[in-house]
Motif scaffolding. Structure first.
Motif, PDB file in Angstrom:
ATOM      1  N   PRO A   9       1.992  -7.682  -3.230  1.00  0.00           N
ATOM      2  CA  PRO A   9       2.195  -6.303  -2.789  1.00  0.00           C
ATOM      3  C   PRO A   9       3.600  -5.789  -3.059  1.00  0.00           C
ATOM      4  N   ASP A 103      -4.760  -2.266  -5.241  1.00  0.00           N
ATOM      5  CA  ASP A 103      -3.982  -2.117  -4.007  1.00  0.00           C
ATOM      6  C   ASP A 103      -2.567  -1.631  -4.231  1.00  0.00           C
ATOM      7  N   THR A 106       4.633  -2.629  -4.984  1.00  0.00           N
ATOM      8  CA  THR A 106       5.889  -1.894  -4.842  1.00  0.00           C
ATOM      9  C   THR A 106       6.975  -2.652  -5.578  1.00  0.00           C
TER      10      THR A 106
ATOM     11  N   TYR B  36      -8.749  12.740  -4.196  1.00  0.00           N
ATOM     12  CA  TYR B  36      -8.429  11.457  -3.593  1.00  0.00           C
ATOM     13  C   TYR B  36      -7.701  11.682  -2.269  1.00  0.00           C
ATOM     14  N   GLN B  38      -4.965   9.458   0.285  1.00  0.00           N
ATOM     15  CA  GLN B  38      -4.101   8.288   0.304  1.00  0.00           C
ATOM     16  C   GLN B  38      -3.376   8.208   1.639  1.00  0.00           C
ATOM     17  N   PHE B  39      -3.559   7.084   2.331  1.00  0.00           N
ATOM     18  CA  PHE B  39      -2.829   6.837   3.562  1.00  0.00           C
ATOM     19  C   PHE B  39      -1.529   6.120   3.226  1.00  0.00           C
ATOM     20  N   LYS B  41       1.324   3.791   2.362  1.00  0.00           N
ATOM     21  CA  LYS B  41       1.383   2.430   1.829  1.00  0.00           C
ATOM     22  C   LYS B  41       0.002   1.877   1.460  1.00  0.00           C
ATOM     23  N   LYS B  42      -0.918   2.757   1.170  1.00  0.00           N
ATOM     24  CA  LYS B  42      -2.254   2.346   0.758  1.00  0.00           C
ATOM     25  C   LYS B  42      -2.583   2.899  -0.617  1.00  0.00           C
ATOM     26  N   SER B  43      -3.683   2.457  -1.131  1.00  0.00           N
ATOM     27  CA  SER B  43      -4.097   2.908  -2.455  1.00  0.00           C
ATOM     28  C   SER B  43      -4.827   4.251  -2.368  1.00  0.00           C
ATOM     29  N   MET B  45      -7.987   6.551  -2.491  1.00  0.00           N
ATOM     30  CA  MET B  45      -9.417   6.426  -2.251  1.00  0.00           C
ATOM     31  C   MET B  45     -10.119   7.668  -2.769  1.00  0.00           C
ATOM     32  N   SER B  90      -3.121  13.215   6.033  1.00  0.00           N
ATOM     33  CA  SER B  90      -3.096  12.293   4.900  1.00  0.00           C
ATOM     34  C   SER B  90      -2.439  12.973   3.709  1.00  0.00           C
TER      35      SER B  90
END
Lengths: 111, 118
Positions: A9, A103, A106, B36, B38-39, B41-43, B45, B90
């Protein structure tokens, strides 16, 4: 045996070093893959892409490697610069132009 | 070329109100646009696929009555978050496929819209 890069990550590198970011994809039928760079508060920016009939593609300071046998993708950044600090996502095309994103990693470049 | 804009870039609204986000392809025509979410620190969606002149196709788990999508022209798609609640807060990002591009699989992304629902 062949080693498969682990997805991490976070990755921290020294300025000037080379960076390798790994990604595993899930669908063996995917035929198009893209790497994106996303800076904080911004949308993803296209870096480089590769089709499944290739195993390597080079751009300016970046190289993408595709290993279909183990469903693995990597992004290599040569001579990493502070401006390369961002989140990097791989995406696989799942048809109809739709993509599924990984995912993210960083990358932090230390001066 | 291949620039996609979003408006607004950030919006703060009260719970229960509706918010409209615009996605425009500035220098190309896009028959297909994607939305899309995105939250932190997330990818990304994928929420839905928006096709010009037809109904949007929503991903599993995305409420179509909650997130209204309209793609009325080849350069504009809108996402309306209806009766917004704090959990809808978001980062919303759109992308577009170029109609004329040789490689029609390449998505061009907008800069995103930060929605905060109080």
């Amino acid at each position: 045996g062949e080693s498969v890069g682990l997805h991490l990550p976070t990755l921290s590198v020294q300025e000037g070093d080379n960076s390798i970011i790994n990604c595993a994809y899930s669908n063996s039928a995917s035929d198009y893959f893209i790497w994106y760079k996303q800076e904080s508060g911004k949308g993803p920016q296209f870096i480089i892409d590769i089709r499944s009939n290739m195993d390597k593609r080079q751009g300016q300071r970046v190289t993408v490697l595709l290993n279909k046998t183990v469903k693995h993708l990597s992004l290599q950044i040569a001579a990493t610069q502070p401006g390369d600090s961002a989140v990097y996502f791989c995406a696989e095309n799942i048809g109809g132009g739709k993509s599924t994103f990984g995912d993210g990693t960083t990358l932090t470049v230390k001066p | 070329g291949a620039v996609v804009s979003q408006h607004p870039s950030r919006v703060i609204c009260k719970s229960g109100t509706s918010v409209k986000i615009e996605c425009r392809s500035l220098d190309f025509q896009a028959t297909t646009m994607f939305w899309y979410r995105q939250f932190p620190k997330k990818s990304l969606m994928l929420m839905a696929t928006s096709n010009e002149g037809s109904k949007a196709t929503y991903e599993q788990g995305v409420e179509k009555d909650k997130f209204l999508i309209n793609h009325a022209s080849l350069t504009l798609s809108t996402l309306t978050v209806t009766s917004a609640h704090p959990e809808d807060s978001s980062f919303y990002i759109c992308s577009a496929l170029s109609r004329a591009a040789v490689n029609t699989d390449t998505q061009y992304f907008g800069p995103g819209t930060r929605l905060t629902v109080l």
